[in-house]
Design an enzyme around this catalytic site. Structure first.
Site, PDB file in Angstrom:
ATOM      1  N   TRP A 181       0.828  -1.206   0.000  1.00 24.93           N
ATOM      2  CA  TRP A 181       0.000   0.000   0.000  1.00 24.93           C
ATOM      3  C   TRP A 181       0.863   1.258   0.000  1.00 24.93           C
ATOM      4  O   TRP A 181       1.719   1.420  -0.845  1.00 24.93           O
ATOM      5  CB  TRP A 181      -1.016  -0.055   1.154  1.00 24.93           C
ATOM      6  N   SER A 182       0.710   2.148   0.964  1.00 24.43           N
ATOM      7  CA  SER A 182       1.358   3.461   0.843  1.00 24.43           C
ATOM      8  C   SER A 182       2.846   3.457   1.125  1.00 24.43           C
ATOM      9  O   SER A 182       3.495   4.499   0.954  1.00 24.43           O
ATOM     10  CB  SER A 182       0.655   4.479   1.742  1.00 24.43           C
ATOM     11  N   SER A 183       3.417   2.336   1.520  1.00 22.70           N
ATOM     12  CA  SER A 183       4.877   2.275   1.544  1.00 22.70           C
ATOM     13  C   SER A 183       5.433   2.446   0.133  1.00 22.70           C
ATOM     14  O   SER A 183       6.609   2.774  -0.041  1.00 22.70           O
ATOM     15  CB  SER A 183       5.361   0.955   2.157  1.00 22.70           C
TER      16      SER A 183
END
Length: 396
Positions: free
Chosen positions: A70-72
């Site tokens: 995801w937002s990593s």
């Protein structure tokens, strides 16, 4: 229910506390499968994996198991943007419309590249319904993005852009790259291939889904067992299906987070939330940045700027979407409020929904990466990641 697991991999002398914390995450915090890595520059000092890559605990998590992070993903995307700045293709302080003229309408005329990266542009959600198939049509998507009106006056506040941030940044890269490569292609060719990374922004058909861990939502009694930092105010918006947080987290509509390990989702380039890879890959990139190994296509002066302890504070700390204090710097998160990482204010990185995390700690030259498949529910600081980071801090 605690689980006894066999931890695989290697740990250098002095980093045993990280291995202990990793093992405790399985015993006390509901870990199903996970990996953690730490690089000292270009040298691995922690490389561990354990557990299972499926909810039923039948298939072992292996050395090369990847997970949707995801937002990593945003950290890898921010490095791609930094490489374009380093090459003189972009300027953080320039107007976005300089590179993308169609963008400069409907109140977006004054938005700078930095404001876009630091979630100040007011473009956290789209008025039009956009789905995965729309994201695959880059020309059509660019028209939708350019037509969007800001949800607040750009540059006055910030609010996390969970998915839209990557779409705007991806179009910027496509516009300025001399070969008009997509952001995922730039990452694959300029970062992943030279550094030997198992990380993709747009999963190629040649990579088997058998390598990708199945994600598992935290539900029922497990919420009470393992979650201590529930995002109550965001939860209210999600339950009511209204409010800015709800809109931002559901725009574009990409499906339930627990269903991310499917080709339909992973093959579409989503530079803010669609990356899939290993903890080793995250730590390798951040280690190269923190240690200044000269392996990244980013000059040393710009790496120093990414590591600046004096970040822009030209907007209030309260995040309009996450409903908690946060700080951003050139596409990365910085320590803020109760969410701390690294050994000093120079550390930078990005977290992902569910708990994944990667960051650079320039003070020590270390890069950190953590991936897992049980999706935690904290807004920023998942307890499993925090345990690992605190153990690492005590080790240096």
């Amino acid at each position: 229910m605690s689980e006894q697991v066999t931890v695989h991999g290697e740990v250098d002398s002095g980093f045993g506390a990280v291995a202990d914390a990793f093992r405790r995450n399985f015993a006390a915090h509901g870990e199903i499968g996970a990996s953690v890595a730490v690089f000292d520059g270009d040298r691995p000092v922690v490389d561990l994996w354990a557990g299972h890559r499926d909810r039923k605990r039948r298939v072992a998590w292996e050395r090369d198991t990847m997970a949707p992070v995801w937002s990593s993903t945003k950290g890898m995307t921010a490095f791609v943007i930094a490489s374009a700045v380093s090459r003189g293709l972009l300027d953080y302080e320039a107007l976005v419309a300089r590179y993308w003229p169609e963008f400069g309408v409907h109140g977006k005329e004054s938005i700078t590249v930095r404001q876009l990266l630091d979630h100040q542009a007011g473009l956290a959600a789209l008025d039009r319904t956009v789905r995965l198939r729309d994201m695959a049509d880059l020309d059509g998507l660019a028209e939708i993005l350019a037509a969007q009106k800001p949800l607040w006056r750009p540059g006055t506040r910030h609010g996390y852009h969970p998915i839209t941030a990557g779409l705007y940044q991806g179009e910027l890269i496509r516009r300025v790259d001399p070969a008009h490569r997509t952001l995922g292609q730039v990452f694959a060719e300029d970062f992943a291939k030279p550094l030997g990374l198992d990380f993709y922004i747009g999963l190629p058909e040649s990579v088997s889904l058998d390598r990708v861990a199945e994600l598992s939502a935290t539900e029922g009694l497990d919420i009470l067992r393992y979650e201590r930092d529930l995002p109550v105010r965001i939860g209210v918006q999600l339950y009511a299906k209204r409010g800015l947080s709800f809109r931002a987290l559901n725009s574009p509509q990409v499906g339930a987070p627990a269903r991310a390990a499917r080709r339909e989702f992973l093959e579409v380039e989503s530079p803010a939330a669609g990356g899939v890879g290993t903890a080793r890959a995250l730590a390798r990139v951040y280690g190269a940045a923190a240690g200044g190994t000269a392996e990244l296509p980013i000059d040393a002066k710009l790496l120093d700027r990414l590591a600046s302890a004096e970040t822009a504070k030209d907007v209030p700390a309260e995040d309009l979407v996450l409903l908690t204090p946060s700080r951003y710097h050139l596409g990365f998160r910085k320590s803020c409020g109760s969410f701390r990482f690294g050994t000093d204010a120079r550390a930078y990185g990005t977290t992902g929904y569910g708990g994944s995390f990667g960051f650079a700690d320039p003070a020590t030259g270390l890069g950190f990466g953590y991936t897992m498949n049980r999706l935690g529910m904290a807004v920023l600081d998942d307890v499993r990641s925090r345990n690992l980071r605190e153990a690492l801090r005590r080790s240096v």
